[in-house]
Design an enzyme around this catalytic site. Structure first.
Site, PDB file in Angstrom:
ATOM      1  NE  ARG A   1      -1.022   4.770   8.826  1.00 13.99           N
ATOM      2  CZ  ARG A   1      -2.219   4.379   9.048  1.00 13.99           C
ATOM      3  NH1 ARG A   1      -2.720   4.654  10.242  1.00 13.99           N
ATOM      4  NH2 ARG A   1      -3.027   4.064   7.925  1.00 13.99           N
TER       5      ARG A   1
ATOM      6  CG  HIS B   1      -1.634  -1.137   5.862  1.00 20.57           C
ATOM      7  ND1 HIS B   1      -2.115  -0.410   6.802  1.00 20.57           N
ATOM      8  CD2 HIS B   1      -1.594  -0.796   4.520  1.00 20.57           C
ATOM      9  CE1 HIS B   1      -2.720   0.891   6.010  1.00 20.57           C
ATOM     10  NE2 HIS B   1      -2.382   0.420   4.903  1.00 20.57           N
TER      11      HIS B   1
ATOM     12  CG  ASP C   1      -0.885   3.905   5.504  1.00 19.79           C
ATOM     13  OD1 ASP C   1       0.050   4.562   6.041  1.00 19.79           O
ATOM     14  OD2 ASP C   1      -2.010   3.925   5.761  1.00 19.79           O
TER      15      ASP C   1
ATOM     16  CB  CYS D   1      -5.754  -0.602   4.463  1.00 17.58           C
ATOM     17  SG  CYS D   1      -5.474   0.051   2.810  1.00 17.58           S
TER      18      CYS D   1
ATOM     19  CB  CYS E   1      -1.026  -0.070   1.238  1.00 17.85           C
ATOM     20  SG  CYS E   1      -1.990   1.331   1.331  1.00 17.85           S
TER      21      CYS E   1
END
Length: 225
Positions: free
Chosen positions: A46, A98, A44, A101, A42
Site C-alpha cells: 500500500r 508508515h 507494504d 505498519c 516498507c
C-alpha cells in the site's frame, strides 16, 4: 483475484497509454537513470514510492523491506545506499515509515509471524529504547503510531551513521537524510524533524525529532491499524 493474463494485459494498456501521452518516454528512460532521491521504505504493497511522491519512473531509486529497517549488517541495503550515493549521486535519502505498519505492530505486541520475527526484532529494540515514552500512551493504536514514528527516526539515524554517508559528507558531497512517516488514511507524508545535512547535525536533529514526539504522546493521531 486478478489473473496473470490480466496483469499482462494491464501492462500492455499502460505502455500504450504512456506512448500516446509521451512518445519519447521509454527511449529517454532506457538511456539513463539520474534520480535525486533514494527511498528506503516498507515492503507494504500500500506504500508505492513513486506514486506517493508524484514522480515518474527513473526519478526515485527505491529499497524496501519489512518495517523499513536499516541495520549495519544488512549488505543488501548498504549496497543500495552505496550505489545510490557513490554512483547515482542522489541528493536526498528518504527513510519513510508508515502508520499501520504490520511489522511495527508485531514488534509492539509480540505477535509471532515466523522467520520475519528475527528481522522485526530490530523494531522491538527501538520499542525497548523508547519504552518510557510508549508506556505513557494508553491507547494501543496511538502507541502503534508513535512506534512507527520512532522507528523511522531511528532508522534514519542508522542511515546517517553508515560509512557510506559519513564518507560522502567528509568529502563535501551534497547529501541529506530525512525521516518521514506516511499515512494510509489520507495519503500524506508527515515530516518528523529528522533532517540531516552533515555529520555534526545528526545529534541535534535526532534530539529535536524525539522531543517533538513527547508532547504529542497523548494527542489524537490518524492511524490505520
Amino acid at each position: 483475484m486478478t489473473t496473470l493474463d490480466e496483469l499482462l494485459r494491464n501492462n500492455r494498456e499502460w505502455a500504450e497509454q504512456v506512448r500516446r501521452d509521451d512518445p519519447g518516454f521509454f527511449k529517454r528512460l532506457s538511456q539513463q537513470q539520474a534520480p535525486k532521491y533514494l527511498w528506503i521504505g516498507c515492503s507494504d504493497s500500500r506504500v508505492p514510492a513513486n506514486q506517493i511522491l508524484g514522480l515518474a519512473p527513473g526519478e526515485v531509486f527505491v529499497h524496501r523491506n519489512i518495517a523499513n529497517v536499516m541495520v549495519h549488517t544488512d549488505l543488501n541495503c548498504l549496497s543500495v545506499i552505496q550505489f545510490a550515493v557513490d554512483v547515482l549521486k542522489v541528493e536526498h535519502i528518504l527513510l519513510v515509515g508508515h502508520y499501520g505498519c504490520g511489522g511495527v505492530h508485531a514488534a509492539l505486541t509480540g505477535k509471532r509471524v515466523g522467520l520475519a520475527d528475527n528481522w522485526i526484532r530490530h523494531v522491538g529494540d527501538v520499542a525497548l529504547k523508547h519504552a518510557p515514552l510508549l508506556e505513557g500512551i494508553d491507547l494501543e493504536s496511538l502507541r502503534h503510531a508513535r512506534l512507527c514514528e520512532l522507528n523511522a527516526i531511528e532508522q534514519a539515524a542508522n542511515v546517517c551513521l553508515t560509512t557510506i554517508v559519513q564518507d560522502a559528507w567528509a568529502r563535501g558531497q551534497a547529501l541529506s537524510v530525512h525521516g518521514w512517516v506516511y499515512s494510509l488514511l489520507d495519503g500524506r507524508v508527515r515530516e518528523l524533524g529528522m533532517d540531516v545535512n552533515a555529520a555534526e547535525e545528526l545529534v541535534p536533529a535526532y534530539e529535536l525529532a524525539i522531543s517533538r514526539l513527547r508532547p504529542r504522546a497523548d494527542a489524537t493521531e490518524n492511524t490505520n491499524t
